[in-house]
Design a protein around this motif. Structure first.
Motif, PDB file in Angstrom:
ATOM      1  N   GLY A 292     -30.711  -2.970  27.434  1.00 22.76           N
ATOM      2  CA  GLY A 292     -31.539  -2.159  28.335  1.00 22.76           C
ATOM      3  C   GLY A 292     -30.974  -2.093  29.743  1.00 22.76           C
ATOM      4  N   LYS A 293     -30.265  -3.132  30.121  1.00 27.40           N
ATOM      5  CA  LYS A 293     -29.694  -3.163  31.475  1.00 27.40           C
ATOM      6  C   LYS A 293     -28.644  -2.056  31.609  1.00 27.40           C
ATOM      7  N   GLU A 294     -27.758  -1.981  30.608  1.00 27.00           N
ATOM      8  CA  GLU A 294     -26.697  -0.957  30.644  1.00 27.00           C
ATOM      9  C   GLU A 294     -27.284   0.450  30.497  1.00 27.00           C
TER      10      GLU A 294
ATOM     11  N   GLY B 264     -39.927   4.007  28.290  1.00 25.43           N
ATOM     12  CA  GLY B 264     -38.653   3.282  28.277  1.00 25.43           C
ATOM     13  C   GLY B 264     -38.282   2.816  26.869  1.00 25.43           C
ATOM     14  N   ILE B 265     -39.285   2.434  26.098  1.00 23.32           N
ATOM     15  CA  ILE B 265     -39.026   1.967  24.724  1.00 23.32           C
ATOM     16  C   ILE B 265     -38.518   3.132  23.856  1.00 23.32           C
ATOM     17  N   ILE B 266     -39.169   4.288  23.970  1.00 26.67           N
ATOM     18  CA  ILE B 266     -38.743   5.464  23.196  1.00 26.67           C
ATOM     19  C   ILE B 266     -37.300   5.825  23.592  1.00 26.67           C
ATOM     20  N   GLU B 267     -37.034   5.788  24.878  1.00 29.75           N
ATOM     21  CA  GLU B 267     -35.705   6.130  25.385  1.00 29.75           C
ATOM     22  C   GLU B 267     -34.655   5.127  24.858  1.00 29.75           C
ATOM     23  N   LEU B 268     -35.002   3.848  24.846  1.00 29.83           N
ATOM     24  CA  LEU B 268     -34.082   2.816  24.313  1.00 29.83           C
ATOM     25  C   LEU B 268     -33.741   3.101  22.855  1.00 29.83           C
ATOM     26  N   LEU B 269     -34.767   3.434  22.076  1.00 31.99           N
ATOM     27  CA  LEU B 269     -34.537   3.703  20.645  1.00 31.99           C
ATOM     28  C   LEU B 269     -33.651   4.933  20.472  1.00 31.99           C
ATOM     29  N   LYS B 270     -33.978   5.997  21.234  1.00 36.35           N
ATOM     30  CA  LYS B 270     -33.213   7.246  21.078  1.00 36.35           C
ATOM     31  C   LYS B 270     -31.768   7.055  21.503  1.00 36.35           C
ATOM     32  N   ARG B 271     -31.572   6.399  22.630  1.00 35.73           N
ATOM     33  CA  ARG B 271     -30.202   6.237  23.132  1.00 35.73           C
ATOM     34  C   ARG B 271     -29.409   5.223  22.312  1.00 35.73           C
ATOM     35  N   SER B 272     -30.094   4.452  21.470  1.00 39.87           N
ATOM     36  CA  SER B 272     -29.383   3.539  20.568  1.00 39.87           C
ATOM     37  C   SER B 272     -29.243   4.156  19.177  1.00 39.87           C
ATOM     38  N   ASN B 273     -29.557   5.454  19.083  1.00 38.27           N
ATOM     39  CA  ASN B 273     -29.468   6.188  17.812  1.00 38.27           C
ATOM     40  C   ASN B 273     -30.288   5.558  16.693  1.00 38.27           C
ATOM     41  N   ILE B 274     -31.453   5.052  17.042  1.00 32.57           N
ATOM     42  CA  ILE B 274     -32.344   4.482  16.025  1.00 32.57           C
ATOM     43  C   ILE B 274     -33.372   5.549  15.659  1.00 32.57           C
ATOM     44  N   GLN B 275     -33.394   5.889  14.387  1.00 36.57           N
ATOM     45  CA  GLN B 275     -34.304   6.954  13.946  1.00 36.57           C
ATOM     46  C   GLN B 275     -35.759   6.488  14.024  1.00 36.57           C
TER      47      GLN B 275
ATOM     48  N   ALA C 180     -34.707  -4.964  10.091  1.00 35.09           N
ATOM     49  CA  ALA C 180     -35.644  -4.222  10.958  1.00 35.09           C
ATOM     50  C   ALA C 180     -35.054  -4.118  12.358  1.00 35.09           C
ATOM     51  N   VAL C 181     -35.696  -3.260  13.176  1.00 37.43           N
ATOM     52  CA  VAL C 181     -35.352  -3.170  14.601  1.00 37.43           C
ATOM     53  C   VAL C 181     -36.492  -3.853  15.358  1.00 37.43           C
ATOM     54  N   VAL C 182     -36.153  -4.740  16.291  1.00 42.22           N
ATOM     55  CA  VAL C 182     -37.195  -5.486  17.010  1.00 42.22           C
ATOM     56  C   VAL C 182     -37.101  -5.216  18.514  1.00 42.22           C
ATOM     57  N   ILE C 183     -38.221  -4.749  19.070  1.00 45.52           N
ATOM     58  CA  ILE C 183     -38.300  -4.466  20.511  1.00 45.52           C
ATOM     59  C   ILE C 183     -39.277  -5.473  21.128  1.00 45.52           C
ATOM     60  N   ASP C 184     -38.774  -6.247  22.066  1.00 42.73           N
ATOM     61  CA  ASP C 184     -39.574  -7.317  22.668  1.00 42.73           C
ATOM     62  C   ASP C 184     -40.000  -6.925  24.084  1.00 42.73           C
ATOM     63  N   VAL C 185     -41.290  -6.621  24.235  1.00 35.96           N
ATOM     64  CA  VAL C 185     -41.798  -6.192  25.544  1.00 35.96           C
ATOM     65  C   VAL C 185     -42.264  -7.398  26.370  1.00 35.96           C
TER      66      VAL C 185
ATOM     67  N   VAL D 185     -36.296  -4.323  27.623  1.00 33.80           N
ATOM     68  CA  VAL D 185     -37.283  -3.314  28.024  1.00 33.80           C
ATOM     69  C   VAL D 185     -37.500  -3.301  29.549  1.00 33.80           C
ATOM     70  N   GLY D 186     -37.457  -4.470  30.169  1.00 35.53           N
ATOM     71  CA  GLY D 186     -37.776  -4.603  31.601  1.00 35.53           C
ATOM     72  C   GLY D 186     -37.070  -3.581  32.496  1.00 35.53           C
ATOM     73  N   PRO D 187     -35.724  -3.530  32.476  1.00 38.94           N
ATOM     74  CA  PRO D 187     -35.034  -2.594  33.374  1.00 38.94           C
ATOM     75  C   PRO D 187     -35.339  -1.133  33.076  1.00 38.94           C
TER      76      PRO D 187
END
Ligand code: NAP
Length: 286
Positions: free
Chosen positions: A7-9, A144-155, A224-229, A262-264
Motif C-alpha cells: 500500500g505504501k508504494e 482505498g481497499i477497492i483501489e488496492l485490489l484493482k491496482r494489484s489486478n485482483i478480480q 485467499a486474498v487477505v486485506i487487514d484494515v 491499507v493505512g497509506p
C-alpha cells in the motif's frame, strides 16, 4: 508465492498521479484544490494523522488550511467555523478529524459539512448516494481497499468477499462498494455465529475489527486474498493489524501488511476526493 500488497508504494504512485493532475489544473485554470483540516483537542493519534494529511497537501501542491481548536470548543463555535468553510471558495474539502471530544455530537457536526465538500464521505447524503451507487466522494478507507485490489489486478467481480466488522466508516460502506463491483458480500460482526467457518469461505477476506491476531490461519481459505484494515498496538507497542500475519502469510495468495497496507491508501484517497470535489465544484470535466 504469496504477494505482499504494498500500500505504501501504490499510494505513492496515486499521490504522484494526483500531483500531476493538480499541476495541470493549475496551469489551465489557475486554482489549487483546497483542503481544510480541523483538529479539536490534543489526542496524540489524531495530531499525527492531521500532521500527515497537512504535509501530504503540501507535497502534492494542494492549498490547505489548518484549524487547531481547543478541547473545550463550544458546539456553536465549531458550527460557525464549518459555515465559513462551507462558503469559502478556496476550500473544496473539509475534514473534521474524529473522534471528537465527548461534549460534541459527531453526527450533528458531520451533517454541517457541505456535502459537496464532504471528502471524508461521512455525510448522510453521501452515505445515501453510496447506497444508490451514485456517490462521487466515497469514504476513504473502503475506497482505498477497492483501489488496492484493482491496482494489484485482483478480480472482485463474482468473488465472495467476507468483511469482518460493520462500522459506518469501514465495514458497511465497503460492503456497498464491493457490491457495486459485482462481488458477493457477507458482513460479520460481534454477534455473528460461526465466524471462522464463514471467513473460510472468502475469496477475499477483509478484517476491520480492531483486535490483534483475531484472524488466525485456520480462518483463511488456501489461496485467499487477505486485506487487514486493523490498526492495533501489540504488547511491545508496535503497530499491528487484525491478522496473525506470520501464520496466515504462507497460506494465502496475497496479503496487506500493517503498517504499509491499507493505512497509506486512506490518505491518498482523501487527496483524490479533494481533487474530485474541486473539479465538481468548479464544473471541470477531465
Ligand atoms: P469499530 O467502529 O470499533 O468497529 C469494529 C467492528 O468490529 C464492529 O462492527 C464490531 O461488531 C466488530 N467486532 C468487534 N469485535 C468482534 C469480534 N470479536 N468478532 C466479530 N466482530 C467483532 O472500528 P472501525 O472504526 O471500523 O475500525 C476497525 C479497525 O480498523 C480499527 O483497528 C481501526 O483502527 C482500523 N482502521 C484503520 C484505518 C486505516 O486507514 N488503516 C481506517 C479506519 C479504521 P459490532 O458492530 O457487533 O460491535
Amino acid at each position: 508465492m504469496t504477494e505482499i500488497i504494498n500500500g505504501k508504494e501504490i499510494s505513492k504512485k496515486i499521490l504522484y498521479e494526483i500531483k500531476v493532475e493538480a499541476e495541470q489544473l493549475y496551469e489551465k485554470y489557475e486554482f489549487k484544490a483546497g483542503l481544510a483540516v480541523v483538529l479539536i483537542g490534543n489526542d496524540p493519534a489524531s495530531q499525527i494523522y492531521v500532521k500527515n494529511k497537512r504535509a501530504t497537501c503540501e507535497k502534492i501542491g494542494f492549498y490547505s488550511e489548518a484549524y487547531d481548536l481547543s478541547e473545550e470548543v463550544k458546539e456553536n463555535e465549531l458550527i460557525k467555523l464549518l459555515d465559513e468553510l462551507n462558503a469559502e471558495p478556496s476550500i473544496h474539502g473539509i475534514l473534521v478529524q474524529l473522534p471528537l471530544p465527548k461534549h460534541l455530537d459527531e453526527r450533528k457536526i458531520l451533517e454541517y459539512i457541505n456535502p459537496q465538500k464532504d471528502v471524508d464521505g461521512f455525510h448522510p447524503s453521501t452515505q445515501a448516494k453510496l447506497f444508490l451507487g451514485t456517490a462521487k466522494l466515497e469514504p476513504c478507507t473502503p475506497k482505498g481497499i477497492i483501489e488496492l485490489l484493482k491496482r494489484s489486478n485482483i478480480q472482485i467481480e463474482g468473488k465472495h468477499c467476507v468483511i469482518l466488522g460493520r462500522s459506518n466508516i469501514v465495514g458497511k460502506p465497503l460492503a456497498l462498494m464491493l457490491l457495486k463491483e459485482n462481488a458477493t458480500v457477507t458482513i460479520c460482526h460481534s454477534k455473528t455465529e460461526n465466524i471462522a467457518e464463514i471467513a473460510r469461505t472468502a475469496d477475499i477476506l477483509i478484517s476491520a475489527i480492531g483486535k490483534a491476531n483475531f484472524v488466525t490461519a485456520d480462518m483463511v481459505k488456501e489461496n485467499a486474498v487477505v486485506i487487514d484494515v486493523g490498526m492495533n498496538r501489540s504488547l511491545d507497542n508496535k503497530l499491528v493489524g487484525d491478522v496473525d500475519y506470520q501464520n496466515v502469510f504462507p497460506k494465502v495468495r496475497a496479503i496487506t501488511p500493517v503498517p504499509g497496507g491499507v493505512g497509506p491508501m486512506t490518505i491518498a484517497m482523501l487527496m483524490k476526493n479533494t481533487l474530485e470535489a474541486a473539479k465538481l465544484i468548479k464544473k471541470i470535466k477531465t
